[in-house]
Design a protein around this motif. Structure first.
Motif, short mmCIF file in Angstrom:
data_model
loop_
_atom_site.label_atom_id
_atom_site.label_comp_id
_atom_site.label_asym_id
_atom_site.label_seq_id
_atom_site.Cartn_x
_atom_site.Cartn_y
_atom_site.Cartn_z
N UNK A 13 0.80 -1.21 0.00
CA UNK A 13 0.00 0.00 0.00
C UNK A 13 0.84 1.26 0.00
N UNK A 14 2.07 1.16 -0.51
CA UNK A 14 3.00 2.29 -0.47
C UNK A 14 3.21 2.87 -1.87
N UNK A 15 3.37 4.19 -1.90
CA UNK A 15 3.71 4.87 -3.15
C UNK A 15 5.16 4.58 -3.52
N UNK A 16 5.39 4.43 -4.82
CA UNK A 16 6.74 4.26 -5.35
C UNK A 16 6.88 5.15 -6.58
N UNK A 17 7.99 5.89 -6.64
CA UNK A 17 8.31 6.70 -7.82
C UNK A 17 9.64 6.19 -8.39
N UNK A 18 9.62 5.46 -9.51
CA UNK A 18 10.89 5.07 -10.13
C UNK A 18 11.65 6.31 -10.58
N UNK A 19 12.95 6.34 -10.32
CA UNK A 19 13.77 7.48 -10.74
C UNK A 19 14.99 6.98 -11.50
N UNK A 20 15.38 7.75 -12.51
CA UNK A 20 16.56 7.44 -13.31
C UNK A 20 17.78 8.12 -12.70
N UNK A 21 18.90 7.98 -13.37
CA UNK A 21 20.13 8.64 -12.90
C UNK A 21 20.25 10.06 -13.44
N UNK A 22 19.26 10.54 -14.19
CA UNK A 22 19.27 11.92 -14.67
C UNK A 22 19.17 12.88 -13.48
N UNK A 23 19.59 14.13 -13.66
CA UNK A 23 19.67 15.05 -12.51
C UNK A 23 18.37 15.23 -11.74
N UNK A 24 17.22 15.14 -12.42
CA UNK A 24 15.94 15.29 -11.71
C UNK A 24 15.17 13.97 -11.63
N UNK A 25 15.80 12.87 -12.06
CA UNK A 25 15.18 11.56 -11.93
C UNK A 25 14.13 11.22 -12.96
N UNK A 26 13.90 12.10 -13.93
CA UNK A 26 12.84 11.85 -14.91
C UNK A 26 13.12 10.57 -15.70
N UNK A 27 12.03 9.98 -16.23
CA UNK A 27 12.13 8.69 -16.91
C UNK A 27 12.04 8.89 -18.42
N UNK A 28 13.13 8.65 -19.16
CA UNK A 28 13.11 8.85 -20.61
C UNK A 28 12.33 7.75 -21.32
N UNK A 29 11.97 8.03 -22.57
CA UNK A 29 11.12 7.13 -23.34
C UNK A 29 11.74 5.75 -23.50
N UNK A 30 13.04 5.70 -23.78
CA UNK A 30 13.68 4.41 -24.02
C UNK A 30 13.68 3.52 -22.78
N UNK A 31 13.48 4.10 -21.62
CA UNK A 31 13.43 3.34 -20.38
C UNK A 31 12.03 2.85 -20.07
N UNK A 32 11.01 3.66 -20.35
CA UNK A 32 9.66 3.38 -19.84
C UNK A 32 8.74 2.67 -20.82
N UNK A 33 9.01 2.75 -22.14
CA UNK A 33 8.07 2.18 -23.10
C UNK A 33 8.00 0.66 -22.97
N UNK A 34 6.79 0.13 -23.11
CA UNK A 34 6.55 -1.31 -23.06
C UNK A 34 5.92 -1.70 -24.38
N UNK A 35 6.66 -2.43 -25.21
CA UNK A 35 6.14 -2.75 -26.53
C UNK A 35 5.82 -1.51 -27.34
N UNK A 36 6.64 -0.48 -27.18
CA UNK A 36 6.51 0.80 -27.89
C UNK A 36 5.28 1.60 -27.47
N UNK A 37 4.69 1.26 -26.33
CA UNK A 37 3.56 2.03 -25.82
C UNK A 37 3.86 2.55 -24.42
N UNK A 38 3.22 3.67 -24.09
CA UNK A 38 3.41 4.28 -22.77
C UNK A 38 2.71 3.46 -21.68
N UNK A 39 3.30 3.38 -20.49
CA UNK A 39 2.54 2.86 -19.35
C UNK A 39 1.28 3.71 -19.15
#
Length: 253
Positions: free
Chosen positions: A44-70
């Motif tokens: 029941x806990x919130x989770x925010x995946x973060x990248x190694x980018x300075x603000x933790x944002x998630x780039x497209x090449x990391x997040x796409x699943x079968x070329x579609x957005x979560x």
């Protein structure tokens, strides 16, 4: 298709210890990329995946699943570390590890009711922002920057053009316990629907998140993190009768 728990399962579950499962409750704009966040249904806990980018944002090449957005309500499996960069004030962050993201199911909107906040305020106070210094004054586990609320009234308005193109939108909500918030909407799917003429139906579930610190011109005081409407889940007709509505006289807009 089989059913696992309360959501429909569309592929075998993977029990790799590095895979973390979340119900996706935000895929919102963040500095040209996206912020992904959700709730782990086991804890029941919130989770925010973060990248190694300075603000933790998630780039497209990391997040796409079968070329579609979560998508909002998707059940995702993401390779995550046990810790993550907290940027000095966020308690929900876990670092993304190498590996593919998976979509393993989807929950119905009504399943989220049990995760709606019962807190007195929408993210700590009745203002549009929370200061970094206030968050840092709290124990780490209380530095909440994500919250799911039930809105019994919701209006929107266009506030101009986005730098990347398209319109900026602002939403005003009243929650089921009387809290009110006006905030920028950062849910790209919902904004596309607004641009096509859709208007939100009450009641609905709203993910509210805090931005990275940003000081408007001539800002005085501590660095503010602004409350954002990061996702909107409109409830089906069957669920609406269970939510008490407020009268128009009680709305702040």
């Amino acid at each position: 298709e089989s059913k696992t728990g309360n959501y429909q399962n569309t592929s075998p579950l993977n029990y790799d210890c590095a895979m973390t499962q979340i119900i996706c409750l935000a895929n919102s704009w963040k500095h040209g990329d996206r912020c992904i966040a959700g709730i782990n249904s086991l804890k029941g806990q919130w989770i925010r995946p973060v990248s190694s980018l300075p603000d933790g944002r998630i780039p497209k090449e990391m997040r796409l699943i079968g070329r579609t957005e979560p998508a909002i309500l998707d059940v995702l499996e993401i390779p995550l570390a046990k810790t993550g960069q907290d940027f000095g004030f966020e308690c929900e962050n876990l670092s993304v590890l190498p590996g593919e993201w998976r979509r393993v199911g989807k929950v119905p909107p009504a399943y989220l009711n049990k995760y709606c906040s019962k807190e007195e305020y929408i993210l700590h106070n009745d203002q549009r922002y929370v200061t970094v210094s206030f968050l840092q004054s709290l124990p780490m586990v209380q530095r909440r920057t994500l919250q799911l609320v039930k809105a019994v009234a919701f209006s929107v308005r266009s506030t101009g053009q986005r730098f990347e193109g398209g319109e900026k939108w602002e939403g005003s909500i009243v929650t089921d316990n009387g809290q009110r918030l006006t905030a920028t909407i950062t849910d790209p799917v919902f904004i596309r629907r607004l641009e096509l003429g859709h208007r939100p139906q009450s009641p609905c579930l709203v993910t509210v998140s805090l931005s990275m610190p940003w000081r408007p011109p001539d800002w005085e005081g501590d660095d503010p993190c602004w409350k954002l409407i990061a996702a909107v889940v409109e409830l089906p007709e069957a669920a609406k009768s269970t939510v008490e509505r407020e009268t128009d006289d009680e709305l702040p807009f």
